[in-house]
Design a protein around this motif. Structure first.
Motif, short mmCIF file in Angstrom:
data_model
loop_
_atom_site.label_atom_id
_atom_site.label_comp_id
_atom_site.label_asym_id
_atom_site.label_seq_id
_atom_site.Cartn_x
_atom_site.Cartn_y
_atom_site.Cartn_z
N HIS A 31 13.19 0.97 4.41
CA HIS A 31 11.92 -0.17 4.65
C HIS A 31 11.27 1.10 5.57
CE1 HIS A 31 8.79 -2.50 5.00
NE2 HIS A 31 8.06 -2.64 5.94
N GLY A 32 10.72 2.60 5.47
CA GLY A 32 11.04 3.71 5.69
C GLY A 32 11.78 5.01 5.28
N GLY A 33 12.05 5.57 6.22
CA GLY A 33 13.07 6.57 6.07
C GLY A 33 13.52 7.18 7.18
N LEU A 34 14.92 7.87 7.17
CA LEU A 34 15.78 8.67 8.04
C LEU A 34 14.31 10.35 8.89
CD1 LEU A 34 19.15 7.58 8.10
CD2 LEU A 34 17.77 7.20 9.43
N HIS A 73 4.46 1.91 6.36
CA HIS A 73 5.91 3.40 6.55
C HIS A 73 5.48 4.49 5.74
CE1 HIS A 73 6.86 0.07 7.89
NE2 HIS A 73 7.95 0.08 8.64
N ILE A 74 6.38 5.91 5.81
CA ILE A 74 6.17 6.89 5.36
C ILE A 74 8.08 7.00 4.23
CG2 ILE A 74 5.80 9.47 5.25
CD1 ILE A 74 4.13 9.50 6.77
N SER A 75 7.76 6.76 3.45
CA SER A 75 9.13 6.69 2.44
C SER A 75 9.81 7.91 2.66
CB SER A 75 8.79 6.09 0.86
OG SER A 75 8.64 4.85 1.42
N GLU A 76 11.42 7.87 2.49
CA GLU A 76 12.33 8.96 2.55
C GLU A 76 11.77 9.85 1.30
OE1 GLU A 76 14.72 9.86 4.66
OE2 GLU A 76 16.21 7.91 4.81
N GLY A 77 11.71 11.61 1.74
CA GLY A 77 11.53 12.29 0.81
C GLY A 77 10.29 12.77 0.89
N ILE A 78 9.13 12.18 1.39
CA ILE A 78 7.92 12.70 1.37
C ILE A 78 8.02 13.44 2.14
CG2 ILE A 78 5.20 11.93 1.05
CD1 ILE A 78 6.63 8.70 0.56
N GLU A 106 3.43 11.75 -5.60
CA GLU A 106 2.92 11.81 -6.64
C GLU A 106 2.53 12.80 -7.14
OE1 GLU A 106 3.97 8.10 -8.15
OE2 GLU A 106 6.26 7.64 -8.23
N GLN A 107 1.24 12.53 -6.54
CA GLN A 107 0.26 13.73 -7.05
C GLN A 107 0.84 15.56 -6.15
OE1 GLN A 107 -3.45 11.74 -6.72
NE2 GLN A 107 -3.64 10.96 -7.64
N ALA A 108 0.91 14.73 -5.11
CA ALA A 108 1.42 16.12 -4.74
C ALA A 108 2.57 16.79 -4.73
CB ALA A 108 1.35 16.53 -2.83
N GLY A 109 3.69 15.98 -5.89
CA GLY A 109 4.92 16.77 -5.96
C GLY A 109 5.39 16.12 -5.57
N ARG A 110 5.53 15.31 -4.47
CA ARG A 110 6.75 15.00 -3.85
C ARG A 110 6.85 13.54 -3.62
NH1 ARG A 110 9.02 18.45 -0.50
NH2 ARG A 110 10.18 16.98 0.71
N PRO A 111 7.35 12.84 -4.74
CA PRO A 111 8.05 11.44 -4.85
C PRO A 111 8.99 11.15 -3.94
CG PRO A 111 8.38 12.59 -7.29
CD PRO A 111 7.95 13.62 -6.27
N PRO A 112 8.66 9.83 -3.75
CA PRO A 112 10.27 9.40 -2.46
C PRO A 112 11.28 9.79 -2.92
CG PRO A 112 8.22 7.42 -3.65
CD PRO A 112 7.96 8.88 -3.47
N SER A 113 12.14 9.61 -2.91
CA SER A 113 13.82 9.95 -3.20
C SER A 113 14.46 8.56 -2.18
CB SER A 113 14.02 11.15 -1.94
OG SER A 113 14.30 10.71 -1.23
N VAL A 132 0.42 -1.24 0.39
CA VAL A 132 0.43 0.15 0.24
C VAL A 132 0.87 1.05 0.03
CG1 VAL A 132 -2.01 -0.94 0.79
CG2 VAL A 132 -0.20 0.11 2.21
N ASP A 133 2.27 1.32 -0.05
CA ASP A 133 2.93 3.04 -0.20
C ASP A 133 3.36 2.86 -1.32
OD1 ASP A 133 4.98 0.14 -1.30
OD2 ASP A 133 6.39 1.87 -0.82
N ASP A 134 2.92 2.07 -2.39
CA ASP A 134 2.51 2.35 -3.56
C ASP A 134 1.74 2.95 -4.49
OD1 ASP A 134 5.34 1.86 -4.42
OD2 ASP A 134 5.26 -0.53 -5.10
N SER A 135 0.96 1.89 -3.60
CA SER A 135 -0.93 2.47 -4.27
C SER A 135 -1.39 2.97 -3.54
CB SER A 135 -1.68 0.42 -4.36
OG SER A 135 -1.65 0.69 -2.29
N VAL A 136 -0.89 3.67 -2.07
CA VAL A 136 -1.36 4.57 -1.60
C VAL A 136 -0.73 5.48 -1.15
CG1 VAL A 136 -2.90 5.29 0.51
CG2 VAL A 136 -3.19 2.97 -0.75
N VAL A 137 1.02 5.52 -0.25
CA VAL A 137 1.46 6.53 -0.29
C VAL A 137 2.25 7.43 -1.29
CG1 VAL A 137 3.29 6.48 1.57
CG2 VAL A 137 1.62 5.35 1.96
N LYS A 138 2.86 6.47 -1.72
CA LYS A 138 3.67 6.57 -3.10
C LYS A 138 2.64 7.85 -4.43
CE LYS A 138 6.66 5.17 -6.64
NZ LYS A 138 7.57 4.17 -7.23
N LYS A 139 1.84 6.83 -4.30
CA LYS A 139 0.90 7.47 -4.89
C LYS A 139 0.27 9.24 -4.65
CE LYS A 139 -4.23 7.42 -6.61
NZ LYS A 139 -5.37 5.90 -6.14
N PHE A 140 0.09 8.66 -3.11
CA PHE A 140 -0.74 11.00 -3.48
C PHE A 140 1.16 11.84 -3.27
CE2 PHE A 140 -4.28 8.08 -1.95
CZ PHE A 140 -5.27 9.33 -2.34
#
Lengths: 96, 247
Positions: B129-132, B28-33, A41-48, A31-39
């Motif tokens: 898994h998550g981020g610092l 987990h909220i990933s790094e950089g979000i 990216e929509q907000a312009g802050r994709p994971p680094s 759900v990090d991809d299907s929920v967290v990452k999706k939202f």
């Protein structure tokens, strides 16, 4: 023994059910991809990239397996400290 | 028969690892979000709970000889459970339980925050898994919200006269849901910009529902089973709520 068989049956049903479903359209993404990452990216802050990137070849599998082994060993060590098999030990000592 | 619970856990772990070929993550909220300001805010919000937990850990370890071993067992359990992806067939996705509801009713909510912090730090460092930078937010959602929600429900249920099995089940279910609701709140706060806060919050929360509703129920059974096991073997390890008492 009866309970163990029930557990095996449940696990087998679980495996077959999941395998059948996976042959259809399920992607099994987290759900990090299907929920967290999706939202995000929509907000312009994709994971680094993580600071320690383990997603290289089989390194990810190695680290997850290692984590499982270390976690399982630690849990088992403390489990035996908290719940020692006293009855078996007493039985052995009286026989000797 | 005493090894049955361990056998069940081992079988499920092997099954799940076999099904999920690729590691997946969940709450987990990933790094950089999170923008830096929000990341710092959630670190500051989590810090008092971690400090309180460390203080309580020292005090209880001095008073109760078994306590360090119990914290070790629970800590290892939370670490493994919270990075173990479980497929949810009805949703076609994967997610993980948190284990903090169970941890909170076994060792107390503040010490459960400490245990979660260590687990999340190790996962951020070595498992990507998550981020610092998002560690504070993840500690707050999984550690603080999950632990205190689970413990609060357990205490409430016991005071209402419900059995410890029902109380532990509800603690597991609601701690899981509270964790994901808090994650939704944290994400919305940082990302909603000009959009409606509540609309985005509800949208993210609803996106978690198909996966987390069944998984929360699974976590409820896990909590009830583990708590019953400890209660039947060594009830002296548990607090007065196990006996139906009131603090």
């Amino acid at each position: 023994m009866k309970r163990l068989l029930i557990v095996f049956a449940v696990v087998i049903v679980f495996v077959i059910g999941a395998a059948l479903l996976s042959s259809h359209k399920a992607e099994w993404s987290g759900v990090d991809d299907s929920v967290v990452k999706k939202f995000a990216e929509q907000a312009g802050r994709p994971p680094s990239e993580p600071y320690i990137n383990i997603a290289q070849g089989d390194m990810e599998l190695f680290f997850f397996l290692l984590a499982g082994i270390v976690g399982g060993f630690t849990a088992g060590y403390y489990y035996r400290e908290l719940f020692p098999p006293n009855q078996k030990l007493v039985g052995h000592s009286t026989n000797v | 028969m005493s090894y049955l619970p361990l056998t069940v856990v081992a079988l499920l772990a092997v099954t799940i690892l076999g099904i999920t070929a690729e590691p997946v993550y969940a709450m987990h909220i990933s790094e950089g979000i999170l923008p830096m300001g929000w990341a710092v805010l959630w670190f500051l919000a989590s810090l008092p709970f971690v400090v309180l937990g460390l203080r309580n850990l020292r005090i209880r370890s001095e008073k109760e000889p078994h306590f360090k071993a119990m914290v070790g067992l629970v800590g290892a359990g939370v670490f493994v459970i919270s990075c173990m992806p479980i497929p949810v067939p009805i949703a076609g996705t994967c997610s993980h339980p948190c284990g903090t509801g169970l941890a909170a009713i076994l060792i107390g909510p503040s010490i459960s925050v400490v245990v979660s912090s260590v687990a999340l730090l190790l996962q951020a460092l070595f498992l990507a898994h998550g981020g610092l930078t998002t560690l504070g937010a993840n500690i707050f959602s999984m550690g603080v919200a999950g632990s205190f929600a689970g413990y609060g429900i357990f205490v409430l249920c016991r005071r209402m006269g419900l059995s410890f099995i029902v109380a532990a089940f509800l603690a597991g279910v609601l701690s899981d849901w509270a964790t994901y609701a808090t994650t939704s709140f944290i994400l919305t706060g940082a990302l909603h910009a000009d959009a409606s806060f509540w609309k985005m919050f509800v949208t993210i929360l609803l996106a978690f529902v198909p996966t987390q509703v069944p998984l929360g129920i699974l976590e409820g059974f896990l909590s009830a089973g583990a708590y019953t096991f400890v209660h039947s073997r060594r009830p002296e390890y548990l607090g007065i709520f196990a006996k139906g008492g009131v603090a």
